[in-house]
Design a protein around this motif. Structure first.
Motif, mmCIF file in Angstrom:
data_model
loop_
_atom_site.group_PDB
_atom_site.id
_atom_site.type_symbol
_atom_site.label_atom_id
_atom_site.label_comp_id
_atom_site.label_asym_id
_atom_site.label_seq_id
_atom_site.Cartn_x
_atom_site.Cartn_y
_atom_site.Cartn_z
ATOM 1 N N ASP A 31 0.795 -1.171 -0.093
ATOM 2 C CA ASP A 31 -0.133 0.198 -0.032
ATOM 3 C C ASP A 31 0.957 1.281 0.054
ATOM 4 O OD1 ASP A 31 -2.329 -0.966 -0.209
ATOM 5 O OD2 ASP A 31 -2.760 -1.305 1.966
ATOM 6 N N ILE A 32 1.946 1.288 0.827
ATOM 7 C CA ILE A 32 2.709 2.510 0.786
ATOM 8 C C ILE A 32 3.600 2.801 -0.294
ATOM 9 C CG2 ILE A 32 4.843 3.511 1.910
ATOM 10 C CD1 ILE A 32 3.608 2.574 4.683
ATOM 11 N N THR A 33 3.986 1.618 -0.992
ATOM 12 C CA THR A 33 4.543 1.835 -2.327
ATOM 13 C C THR A 33 3.631 2.226 -3.700
ATOM 14 O OG1 THR A 33 4.772 -0.618 -2.669
ATOM 15 C CG2 THR A 33 6.852 0.639 -1.421
ATOM 16 N N GLY A 34 2.659 2.119 -3.242
ATOM 17 C CA GLY A 34 1.581 2.303 -4.267
ATOM 18 C C GLY A 34 1.342 1.057 -5.172
ATOM 19 N N HIS A 35 1.550 -0.283 -4.795
ATOM 20 C CA HIS A 35 1.287 -1.318 -5.738
ATOM 21 C C HIS A 35 0.347 -2.125 -4.856
ATOM 22 C CE1 HIS A 35 5.484 -0.349 -6.697
ATOM 23 N NE2 HIS A 35 4.927 -0.469 -8.204
ATOM 24 N N SER A 36 -0.781 -1.773 -4.295
ATOM 25 C CA SER A 36 -1.818 -2.586 -3.795
ATOM 26 C C SER A 36 -2.486 -3.588 -4.506
ATOM 27 C CB SER A 36 -2.788 -1.548 -2.773
ATOM 28 O OG SER A 36 -3.355 -0.833 -3.764
ATOM 29 N N LYS A 37 -2.514 -3.321 -5.797
ATOM 30 C CA LYS A 37 -3.271 -4.019 -6.635
ATOM 31 C C LYS A 37 -2.275 -5.194 -7.382
ATOM 32 C CE LYS A 37 -7.280 -1.592 -7.051
ATOM 33 N NZ LYS A 37 -8.320 -0.748 -7.917
ATOM 34 N N GLY A 38 -1.073 -4.974 -7.288
ATOM 35 C CA GLY A 38 -0.122 -5.749 -7.883
ATOM 36 C C GLY A 38 0.907 -4.942 -8.711
ATOM 37 N N TYR A 39 1.892 -5.474 -9.046
ATOM 38 C CA TYR A 39 2.992 -4.781 -9.567
ATOM 39 C C TYR A 39 2.673 -4.464 -11.274
ATOM 40 C CZ TYR A 39 6.061 -4.819 -5.914
ATOM 41 O OH TYR A 39 6.694 -4.607 -4.704
ATOM 42 N N LEU A 43 -1.919 2.021 -10.646
ATOM 43 C CA LEU A 43 -3.177 2.590 -9.911
ATOM 44 C C LEU A 43 -3.555 4.084 -10.438
ATOM 45 C CD1 LEU A 43 -2.215 1.842 -6.222
ATOM 46 C CD2 LEU A 43 -4.162 1.028 -7.533
ATOM 47 N N GLY A 44 -2.582 4.798 -11.192
ATOM 48 C CA GLY A 44 -2.747 6.169 -11.319
ATOM 49 C C GLY A 44 -3.215 7.010 -10.297
ATOM 50 N N SER A 45 -4.434 7.692 -10.486
ATOM 51 C CA SER A 45 -4.845 8.600 -9.538
ATOM 52 C C SER A 45 -5.405 8.046 -8.131
ATOM 53 C CB SER A 45 -6.168 9.355 -9.939
ATOM 54 O OG SER A 45 -7.318 8.577 -10.209
ATOM 55 N N GLU A 46 -5.263 6.774 -8.111
ATOM 56 C CA GLU A 46 -5.732 5.983 -6.704
ATOM 57 C C GLU A 46 -4.618 5.838 -6.118
ATOM 58 O OE1 GLU A 46 -7.487 2.380 -8.119
ATOM 59 O OE2 GLU A 46 -9.186 3.522 -8.869
ATOM 60 N N LYS A 47 -3.242 6.054 -6.443
ATOM 61 C CA LYS A 47 -1.962 5.798 -5.897
ATOM 62 C C LYS A 47 -1.850 6.785 -4.537
ATOM 63 C CE LYS A 47 2.308 4.790 -7.641
ATOM 64 N NZ LYS A 47 3.370 4.833 -8.554
ATOM 65 N N ASP A 48 -2.319 7.945 -4.746
ATOM 66 C CA ASP A 48 -2.341 8.847 -3.343
ATOM 67 C C ASP A 48 -3.340 8.006 -2.207
ATOM 68 O OD1 ASP A 48 -0.846 10.673 -4.709
ATOM 69 O OD2 ASP A 48 -2.472 11.694 -5.299
ATOM 70 N N VAL A 49 -4.312 7.553 -2.712
ATOM 71 C CA VAL A 49 -5.202 7.005 -1.484
ATOM 72 C C VAL A 49 -4.831 5.518 -1.138
ATOM 73 C CG1 VAL A 49 -7.682 5.995 -1.206
ATOM 74 C CG2 VAL A 49 -7.436 7.915 -2.884
ATOM 75 N N SER A 50 -4.007 4.987 -1.847
ATOM 76 C CA SER A 50 -3.211 3.733 -1.393
ATOM 77 C C SER A 50 -2.114 4.118 -0.333
ATOM 78 C CB SER A 50 -2.658 2.984 -2.595
ATOM 79 O OG SER A 50 -1.909 1.829 -2.425
ATOM 80 N N GLY A 54 -2.027 2.921 3.263
ATOM 81 C CA GLY A 54 -0.936 2.226 3.961
ATOM 82 C C GLY A 54 -0.385 2.886 5.165
ATOM 83 N N CYS A 55 -0.410 4.354 5.198
ATOM 84 C CA CYS A 55 0.100 5.003 6.375
ATOM 85 C C CYS A 55 -0.842 4.638 7.601
ATOM 86 C CB CYS A 55 0.257 6.318 5.997
ATOM 87 S SG CYS A 55 1.779 6.671 4.878
ATOM 88 N N ILE A 56 -2.241 4.951 7.300
ATOM 89 C CA ILE A 56 -3.108 4.722 8.279
ATOM 90 C C ILE A 56 -2.976 3.005 8.845
ATOM 91 C CG2 ILE A 56 -5.305 4.556 8.923
ATOM 92 C CD1 ILE A 56 -5.905 6.737 7.012
ATOM 93 N N GLU A 57 -2.766 2.231 7.980
ATOM 94 C CA GLU A 57 -2.664 0.721 8.340
ATOM 95 C C GLU A 57 -1.373 0.616 9.129
ATOM 96 O OE1 GLU A 57 -2.276 -1.107 4.518
ATOM 97 O OE2 GLU A 57 -4.627 -0.995 4.248
#
Length: 116
Positions: A31-39, A43-50, A54-57
């Motif tokens: 999540d923190i690296t922005g690969h929450s759905k796989g490499y 994610l595009g614009s969803e990367k910030d949310v991911s 990750g920080c909250i998790e």
């Protein structure tokens, strides 16, 4: 007697945290690296949310794991420095068992989490 029950419950919670550590680490890392759905997926614009998720998790995991870990290690240290190796070895052993059971070994874990 009450302190032994509290120690036992904290030890059980620490054991659960140790067993689930590789799963939580992989999940938070991806999540923190922005690969929450796989490499292979962008994610595009969803990367910030991911990343925010990750920080909250990470904060939630730290809040759930540190108090019991500190309590167990401090109480065990008061019995003697030699006894401190018991929870450390148990923590490492449970984490390794989790990797072997859930991911099938270190190579599969490294491939899934770190894309190696």
């Amino acid at each position: 007697m009450k302190s032994k029950i509290i120690y036992c419950l904290n030890f059980l919670w620490t054991s659960f945290i140790a067993f689930s550590f590789p799963i939580c680490f992989g999940w938070i890392f991806l999540d923190i690296t922005g690969h929450s759905k796989g490499y292979s997926y962008d994610l595009g614009s969803e990367k910030d949310v991911s990343i925010m998720l990750g920080c909250i998790e990470l904060l939630i995991w730290l809040a759930l794991s540190f108090p019991s870990n500190i309590y167990v290690f401090r109480k065990t240290l008061s019995k003697g420095k030699a006894y401190l190796l018991i929870p450390i070895v148990l923590y490492i052993t449970l984490a390794v068992i989790c990797v072997m059971i859930t991911h099938g070994g270190w190579t599969s874990y490294a491939k899934e989490v770190f894309n190696i």
